[in-house]
Design a protein around this motif. Structure first.
Motif: not given
Lengths: 303, 335
Positions: A9, A11, A15-17
């Motif tokens: 993942s 980020t 701030g989006r994963t």
């Protein structure tokens, strides 16, 4: 054919994963100066990129400062042009990307892009070039290459400090833009070199928030005076510094008389194509340019 | 009965003018054929039949939602323009008249600048709130007289005030954010997604029901305030319903694809020229012409210089001015 391994993942700067491939092979860049050029310097060739369109009648697309700083452009490398101000989403889809990298200031249709491929957004304007290089190196596994570039830059910077003693001088970077005088807290590569080297800035410029800019009227011109003033002119339009000087004259007739730096011949015209880039190539060029302009030189006494 | 035919559908009865109905049907067929052509037109890949296969993701995820959004938004602007022109009895009225477009634009710009990470689905809601708020303020300033010229004039004033605020925001904005804002303001459909198509279609459905439902009362209102009242039409209630529908349609459209100019102004004139008739025919033909204009503009902007994309709003402005001048020339005896 095995699909990409969704190893981790990531980020992004919004701030989006996002689930990204461990080693992306088909990267599409949505910003030439802020994403494509850094990728090229890190040794990664995107399959497609945002670009610009020639304004001198040629009409051919190009990567801003691409050929100048990296030797790579649309006509010299297998990088597909996917649009200028607004990218062609169908052209993006046709490239079958496994990773799309966008810059916050050129953000559009994020939802649709995310449907095409994992899309990460980086904030080059707000968080700076160092941050973007670090994130790109992380995304592409090129940390060693980034370390090499950074070491070389620090070495060049130390040579500049040893030669010029920056703490003794004030500097400012200004440019006429759309009928106003724009001043920046840190003007991209040029600004970063000046700040990293330890030059001092007029209080008006230091008061601008980091990453910000302001526009000033003619009456405040003396407030940005310094020992040396740098003025980045547009070199990509074939107009040269003369057009930029004419713009300043139009804004403030006889502007040179109001600036001590200009009266004493220390108003330096710099190619904007190099100064505005966020690349290490531009940093190296700016270090050399500042060093050449500000190093001591023999004084000639005319009799 | 002078070309009219009554159509029965269960308990409902519809009175249709045969020639105008045929013209609308013909316009719809032209729209359908143009839509099929647009659906097959790829910018960098050339034209290929949509049913040929091999372009599933591009066709289904990119081109089809964009095409449908163009049709829906065009129809919304056509309906809003026709309504406002009828309400104001002014052929130069368009959806920007009451400041709805500017109100929605300003609200979305605030969202873009201060909450850039907000979900795109929020934009229509924020745009609607902005548009409706502006009309509410206009109504308050006009002291409730929604059918009067005073209301229109206050709306124009508010519209200019909001345009000034938008310009101020753009001047003060960070240069990187300005790029996104300028593209959106230019009127672009590149961000079309199925979610936006569904929401836009809902706005069109609600606005369309309100307008077509009041079309016959609108015909009576066209006879004048005194005659309309004497024939039993509540002019104030009718104006409130029709303005509300126009606000919903305009704010909804702005929220999905930015400021598309000229459509709301030109589509009703094209409708009067090609079909004519009362409110029902005017609304139908305006919606169809609006859909044609936006779809053609978006397709031209998408494929003409691909991969360079030209926002539909810019194409519309370039096409719109000659069309407007042509219209004025053709109808020079009326203007």
């Amino acid at each position: 054919m095995a699909g990409p391994a969704w190893a981790r993942s990531f980020t992004d700067d919004l701030g989006r994963t996002v689930e990204v491939p461990d080693r992306p092979l088909r990267i599409v860049s949505l910003s030439d100066t802020d994403i494509t050029i850094p990728l090229l310097e890190l040794g990664v060739m995107p399959v497609a990129s945002h670009g610009r369109v020639g304004v001198n009648g040629a009409g051919a697309p190009y990567l801003r400062s691409g050929a100048l700083l990296t030797g790579v452009d649309f006509d010299t490398a297998p990088i597909r042009f996917i649009g200028a101000t607004e990218v062609d989403l169908e052209a993006v889809a046709n490239e079958r990307p496994d990773l799309i990298i966008a810059e916050k200031g050129r953000l559009a249709a994020l939802e649709t892009l995310q449907d095409l491929a994992p899309t990460v957004v980086l904030d080059a304007a707000g968080l700076g070039a160092s941050h973007v290089y670090s994130r790109l190196a992380d995304l592409t596994g090129q940390q060693v290459r980034l370390q090499t570039l950074e070491t070389r830059y620090q070495a060049a910077l130390q040579a500049l400090k040893d030669t010029v003693h920056p703490e003794r001088y004030t500097v400012s970077v200004i440019q006429p833009l759309n009928g106003k005088i724009s001043v920046y807290h840190t003007y991209r590569a040029l600004g970063r070199v000046l700040r990293d080297a330890g030059f001092r800035f007029p209080p008006l410029i230091d008061a601008i928030p980091v990453g910000g800019r302001m526009e000033i009227g003619a009456e405040r011109l003396p407030e940005i005076d310094a020992d040396v003033i740098f003025d980045p002119y547009r070199a990509d339009r074939g107009e040269g510094p003369r057009a930029d000087i004419a713009d300043m004259e139009a804004l403030v007739p006889n502007f040179c008389a109001f600036l001590q730096a200009c009266r004493q011949g220390r108003y330096v015209m710099v190619s904007r194509e190099e100064a505005i880039s966020n690349s290490y190539s531009a940093l190296f060029l700016m270090v050399s340019m500042v060093q050449a302009q500000m190093a001591e030189r023999p004084r000639v006494t005319l009799k | 009965m002078s070309g009219y035919r009554v159509v029965h559908c269960g308990p409902l009865m519809l009175r249709l003018h045969k020639r105008r109905a045929m013209l609308c049907l013909f316009l719809a067929l032209v729209l359908l054929m143009a839509a099929v052509l647009a659906l097959g037109a790829g910018g960098t890949t050339g034209w290929s039949a949509p049913w040929a296969g091999g372009q599933g993701k591009v066709l289904w995820d990119l081109r089809l939602p964009r095409l449908l959004l163009a049709l829906v938004c065009g129809a919304m602007l056509g309906l809003a323009g026709a309504t406002l022109q009828s309400l104001t009895r002014n052929g130069l009225a368009d959806p920007g008249l009451l400041g709805v477009r500017e109100g929605a634009s300003l609200a979305i710009l605030v969202l873009l600048f201060f909450l850039p990470t907000a979900a795109p689905e929020l934009r229509p809601l924020v745009g609607l709130v902005g548009g409706v708020s502006v009309v509410a303020v206009t109504v308050l300033l006009a002291r409730g007289g929604i059918e009067r010229m005073r209301f229109i004039l206050i709306g124009i004033g508010v519209s200019w005030f909001l345009s000034g605020l938008i310009a101020l925001m753009l001047v003060a904005a960070d240069v990187t954010m300005m790029q996104t804002a300028m593209v959106w303001l230019a009127g672009s459909l590149s961000g079309a997604a199925w979610s936006s198509v569904r929401m836009a279609a809902l706005c069109l459905l609600i606005g369309g029901v309100l307008l077509f439902g009041t079309a016959r009362a609108g015909d009576v209102a066209d006879l004048g305030d005194h005659l309309g009242r004497s024939l039993g039409v509540s002019m104030t209630r009718l104006a409130v319903v029709r303005v509300a529908a126009a606000v919903l349609l305009t704010a909804g459209c702005v929220s999905f694809c930015g400021r598309l100019g000229f459509v709301g102004l030109i589509a009703p004139h094209l409708a009067r020229l090609s079909v004519g008739g009362g409110q029902g025919a005017l609304l139908s033909a305006s919606a169809l012409w609006g859909a044609v204009l936006v779809m053609v503009a978006d397709t031209v902007g998408r494929v003409a210089f691909a991969p360079i994309q030209i926002p539909a709003g810019i194409v519309l402005a370039v096409i719109g001015v000659p069309v407007l001048l042509g219209l004025l020339w053709c109808r020079r005896d009326r203007f």
